[in-house]
Design a protein around this motif. Structure first.
Motif, PDB file in Angstrom:
ATOM      1  N   LEU A  96      -2.518  -4.498  -8.966  1.00 36.53           N
ATOM      2  CA  LEU A  96      -3.257  -5.619  -9.539  1.00 36.53           C
ATOM      3  C   LEU A  96      -2.211  -6.311 -10.483  1.00 36.53           C
ATOM      4  O   LEU A  96      -2.580  -7.875 -10.564  1.00 36.53           O
ATOM      5  CB  LEU A  96      -4.622  -5.176 -10.268  1.00 36.53           C
ATOM      6  N   ARG A  97      -1.762  -5.722 -11.408  1.00 36.64           N
ATOM      7  CA  ARG A  97      -0.649  -6.604 -12.380  1.00 36.64           C
ATOM      8  C   ARG A  97       0.273  -7.388 -11.651  1.00 36.64           C
ATOM      9  O   ARG A  97       0.721  -8.304 -11.779  1.00 36.64           O
ATOM     10  CB  ARG A  97      -0.055  -5.635 -13.353  1.00 36.64           C
ATOM     11  N   ALA A  98       0.749  -6.782 -10.493  1.00 41.78           N
ATOM     12  CA  ALA A  98       1.810  -7.474  -9.712  1.00 41.78           C
ATOM     13  C   ALA A  98       1.317  -8.714  -9.098  1.00 41.78           C
ATOM     14  O   ALA A  98       2.033  -9.620  -9.110  1.00 41.78           O
ATOM     15  CB  ALA A  98       2.280  -6.660  -8.777  1.00 41.78           C
ATOM     16  N   MET A 110      -0.739   1.497  -7.555  1.00 44.61           N
ATOM     17  CA  MET A 110       0.569   1.686  -6.936  1.00 44.61           C
ATOM     18  C   MET A 110       1.392   2.599  -7.847  1.00 44.61           C
ATOM     19  O   MET A 110       1.589   2.538  -8.904  1.00 44.61           O
ATOM     20  CB  MET A 110       1.099   0.105  -6.770  1.00 44.61           C
ATOM     21  N   PRO A 111       2.679   2.942  -7.094  1.00 45.99           N
ATOM     22  CA  PRO A 111       3.577   3.592  -7.980  1.00 45.99           C
ATOM     23  C   PRO A 111       4.137   2.683  -8.912  1.00 45.99           C
ATOM     24  O   PRO A 111       4.247   1.642  -8.535  1.00 45.99           O
ATOM     25  CB  PRO A 111       4.521   4.090  -6.713  1.00 45.99           C
ATOM     26  N   PRO A 112       4.752   3.330  -9.880  1.00 44.83           N
ATOM     27  CA  PRO A 112       4.830   4.719 -10.179  1.00 44.83           C
ATOM     28  C   PRO A 112       3.989   5.458 -11.125  1.00 44.83           C
ATOM     29  O   PRO A 112       3.601   6.510 -11.153  1.00 44.83           O
ATOM     30  CB  PRO A 112       6.457   4.463 -10.958  1.00 44.83           C
ATOM     31  N   GLY A 113       2.977   4.535 -11.826  1.00 46.78           N
ATOM     32  CA  GLY A 113       2.164   5.122 -12.776  1.00 46.78           C
ATOM     33  C   GLY A 113       0.669   5.245 -11.925  1.00 46.78           C
ATOM     34  O   GLY A 113      -0.139   6.175 -12.343  1.00 46.78           O
ATOM     35  N   GLU A 167       0.874  -1.326   0.216  1.00 39.50           N
ATOM     36  CA  GLU A 167       0.049  -0.065  -0.055  1.00 39.50           C
ATOM     37  C   GLU A 167       0.816   1.115   0.010  1.00 39.50           C
ATOM     38  O   GLU A 167       1.920   1.462   0.727  1.00 39.50           O
ATOM     39  CB  GLU A 167      -0.727   0.040   1.325  1.00 39.50           C
ATOM     40  N   ASP A 168       0.630   1.984  -0.933  1.00 41.84           N
ATOM     41  CA  ASP A 168       1.620   3.455  -1.266  1.00 41.84           C
ATOM     42  C   ASP A 168       1.443   4.443   0.017  1.00 41.84           C
ATOM     43  O   ASP A 168       2.274   5.148   0.355  1.00 41.84           O
ATOM     44  CB  ASP A 168       1.599   3.910  -2.267  1.00 41.84           C
ATOM     45  N   ALA A 169       0.030   4.525   0.369  1.00 40.27           N
ATOM     46  CA  ALA A 169      -0.207   5.622   1.583  1.00 40.27           C
ATOM     47  C   ALA A 169       0.490   4.950   2.871  1.00 40.27           C
ATOM     48  O   ALA A 169      -0.236   3.936   3.260  1.00 40.27           O
ATOM     49  CB  ALA A 169      -1.538   5.637   1.648  1.00 40.27           C
ATOM     50  N   ALA A 200       4.806  -1.860  -6.200  1.00 37.94           N
ATOM     51  CA  ALA A 200       4.839  -3.146  -7.049  1.00 37.94           C
ATOM     52  C   ALA A 200       6.032  -3.853  -7.064  1.00 37.94           C
ATOM     53  O   ALA A 200       6.061  -5.180  -6.794  1.00 37.94           O
ATOM     54  CB  ALA A 200       4.026  -3.018  -8.322  1.00 37.94           C
ATOM     55  N   THR A 201       7.022  -3.378  -7.211  1.00 36.35           N
ATOM     56  CA  THR A 201       8.589  -3.861  -7.249  1.00 36.35           C
ATOM     57  C   THR A 201       8.909  -4.512  -6.189  1.00 36.35           C
ATOM     58  O   THR A 201       9.203  -5.750  -6.067  1.00 36.35           O
ATOM     59  CB  THR A 201       9.600  -2.821  -7.855  1.00 36.35           C
ATOM     60  N   ALA A 202       8.453  -3.617  -4.868  1.00 34.68           N
ATOM     61  CA  ALA A 202       9.065  -4.026  -3.481  1.00 34.68           C
ATOM     62  C   ALA A 202       7.835  -5.304  -3.211  1.00 34.68           C
ATOM     63  O   ALA A 202       8.415  -6.070  -2.552  1.00 34.68           O
ATOM     64  CB  ALA A 202       8.868  -2.985  -2.557  1.00 34.68           C
TER      65      ALA A 202
END
Length: 218
Positions: free
Chosen positions: A65-67, A56-59, A8-10, A35-37
């Motif tokens: 979801l894709r991750a 999620m970052p960066p976009g 979660e980015d927040a 997502a990378t992490a």
């Protein structure tokens, strides 16, 4: 106790989820912000279940979801609970479409649902156990849109109600309690649903397949 990876980015929500899970008796093995992490944490820690935001970052589109779907490819059957700020039907249908022949273990909840701690932890437990759990509001939106797109529907109003509760991951007893009908009536409605949607009795998770078939308009 479940071993959980949270993505979660927040920062505040991520910390809140970690605290909630810890208080619920679970262990957060990693709490990450992109997502990378997330992918790295799952590969390293092999958790029992993943909780991830859709955006999620960066976009800030559908990276989470894709991750999650990529991780399910690499780790078949990995339970994933996806959180979303609002009902996004393309995301929900993509997640449901990923069930396929794999064990289910998938969930799609609105973030508002986290506020009901008992309900959220129960959803997490069911996803980790292999169930498919979809937020009731998401189900209502999907079925309402499907009904607009395709008429006449093959299912009766009562069968559609049963189908919606199936999508929430409820068993026959719970569906009967929610609709105030007997469990035998639920079994009969389920049989009608499977028959009308031409589902092979030999196939895997017919309850999930029924939801998928109806939402796709098959």
């Amino acid at each position: 106790m479940l071993r959980v990876v949270v993505a979660e980015d927040a920062v505040l929500l991520r910390a809140g989820l970690a605290e909630l899970l810890t208080l619920g008796g679970h262990r957060v093995v990693a709490a990450v912000g992109d997502a990378t992490a997330l992918a790295a944490a799952v590969d390293a820690d092999r958790p029992d279940v993943v909780i991830t935001d859709v955006r999620m970052p960066p976009g800030f589109h559908d990276e989470g979801l894709r991750a999650a779907l990529d991780l399910r490819e690499r780790h078949p059957g990995l339970p994933v609970l996806v959180l979303s700020q609002y009902v996004a039907t393309p995301y929900a249908t993509r997640l449901l479409g990923a069930v396929g022949a794999q064990p289910a273990g998938l969930g799609y909840l609105l973030k508002d649902r986290v506020g009901d701690v008992a309900e959220f932890l129960d959803a997490l437990r069911r996803v980790a156990a292999g169930d498919t759990v979809i937020d009731p509001e998401v189900v209502r939106v999907l079925l309402r849109q499907q009904a607009v797109d395709r008429a006449p529907a093959r299912l009766t109003p009562r069968e559609r109600e049963v189908l919606a509760l199936m999508a929430e991951g409820l068993n026959n007893q719970a569906i009967g309690g929610r609709l105030s009908i007997t469990e035998a009536s639920v079994v009969k409605h389920c049989g009608n649903i499977f028959m009308k949607l031409d589902l092979d009795p030999a196939e895997g998770n017919r309850r999930v397949l029924a939801v998928l078939a109806h939402l796709r308009g098959e």
